[in-house]
Design a protein around this motif. Sequence first.
Motif, short mmCIF file in Angstrom:
data_model
loop_
_atom_site.label_atom_id
_atom_site.label_comp_id
_atom_site.label_asym_id
_atom_site.label_seq_id
_atom_site.Cartn_x
_atom_site.Cartn_y
_atom_site.Cartn_z
N ALA A 182 52.62 39.12 26.52
CA ALA A 182 52.61 38.81 28.22
C ALA A 182 52.41 40.26 28.92
N HIS A 183 51.80 40.14 29.97
CA HIS A 183 51.63 41.33 30.80
C HIS A 183 50.96 40.96 32.04
N PRO A 184 51.03 41.74 33.13
CA PRO A 184 50.37 41.45 34.48
C PRO A 184 49.03 41.00 34.17
N GLU A 185 48.55 39.74 34.71
CA GLU A 185 47.12 39.45 34.30
C GLU A 185 45.97 39.81 35.49
N LEU A 186 46.33 40.91 35.97
CA LEU A 186 45.51 41.82 36.95
C LEU A 186 44.94 43.18 36.36
N ASP A 187 43.47 43.08 36.38
CA ASP A 187 43.04 44.37 36.01
C ASP A 187 43.38 45.71 36.66
N PHE A 188 43.55 46.72 36.26
CA PHE A 188 44.05 48.03 36.87
C PHE A 188 43.88 48.99 35.85
N GLU A 189 43.73 50.26 36.47
CA GLU A 189 43.61 51.49 35.57
C GLU A 189 44.49 52.58 36.14
N ASN A 190 45.10 52.21 37.37
CA ASN A 190 46.09 53.07 38.04
C ASN A 190 47.05 52.63 38.81
N PRO A 191 47.98 53.05 39.23
CA PRO A 191 49.14 52.48 40.12
C PRO A 191 48.61 51.97 41.34
N PHE A 192 47.57 52.66 42.17
CA PHE A 192 47.01 52.36 43.34
C PHE A 192 46.15 51.24 43.15
N GLN A 193 45.41 50.99 42.26
CA GLN A 193 44.89 49.65 41.79
C GLN A 193 45.56 48.51 41.58
N LEU A 194 46.65 48.81 41.05
CA LEU A 194 47.65 47.64 40.77
C LEU A 194 48.30 47.25 42.05
N LEU A 195 48.56 48.24 42.92
CA LEU A 195 49.20 47.92 44.06
C LEU A 195 48.22 46.94 45.03
N VAL A 196 46.89 47.56 45.00
CA VAL A 196 46.19 46.87 45.94
C VAL A 196 45.71 45.25 45.21
N ALA A 197 45.66 45.38 43.93
CA ALA A 197 45.33 43.99 43.41
C ALA A 197 46.46 42.98 43.53
#
Length: 358
Positions: free
Chosen positions: A126-141
Amino acid sequence: MGEHAAGGSNNTGKSAKKTAAAAKKAEPVKKAAAKKAEPVKKVAAKEADPDKPVARKAAAKKTVPAKKAVGAKRTAPVVKKTAAVVKKTAAVEKIAVEPPTGESRTALVRRARRINRELAEVYPYAHPELDFENPFQLLVATVLSAQTTDLRVNQTTPALFARYPAPEDLAAADPEEVEEILRPCGFFRAKTKSVIGLSKALSEEFGGEVPGRLEDLVKLPGVGRKTAFVVLGNAFGRPGITVDTHFQRLVRRWRWTGETDPDRIEAAVGALFPKSEWTDLSHHVIWHGRRICHARKPACGACPIAPLCPAYGEGETDPEKAKKLLKYEKGGFPGQRLKPPQAYLDAGGRAAPPLGAA
């Protein structure tokens, strides 16, 4: 005759002496009475003259009780209101930590933690099911994921990040161009305003870096506690509880809390678990809500924690029918870069529902 006159004279003398003695005896009494009455007369005379200090002082003394009475009358409602607020606050804190059912708090903690252990075995990845490579991408997603699916966000963000890879790029972007990219996510105008606004704030206030503190994150446009905890837990490794719609629904079904406000749910559930487990707990609960414990018709007959669930029976209890209600994304797990675990693959190596097909 002479004797009578002498006798009369003698009697008169005795009377005079008695009168003098009585007067002498009464004199101290009169003096005492006069002395006692003198201060009263002086005060009365001085009070009669308002220009004299004593008169003003006496007047002040007379008005003091009245002022005190008025003050007491005015402060009484304030004190009463303050007491009511304190009482209400105490009641809120009490509701947040007490079990919503008849079970003891110890029993509730044990049941809640056992459910989390069971879910950890069912969803080990289990993990966040959003694709991201850095904190900025995770925040926006995470901001874009509101009112839409993670799968839809993952289909949208590659084009967004390819064109605007850093906060500075997105901060200077043309809103109309960003809107066109975000249109598939829904509410694209509001989301465009949020992501451009937070990018400007990151550029101007944080040097283009995503802050690692809750109090800083929640100041960014479009970022609330839920989004902040997703970023803190998964980009910075700082524990947090993500109270989304799935989380709210499940913890109430499991009777971990009777609260409805997200912040109070966060506090109530957080009190049941060690802080170090908060982030993984959020993933386990959210994954279970998306795959098995649905809002309208949960798959009770295929649920691995059915024996621990007070709401068992709200959904389909027949095992075969319940399996048909299981949901999963095509390709296994959206956002997962690793190969899905073997337990979730069928005999042909294809992705299967979370519990596997019979």
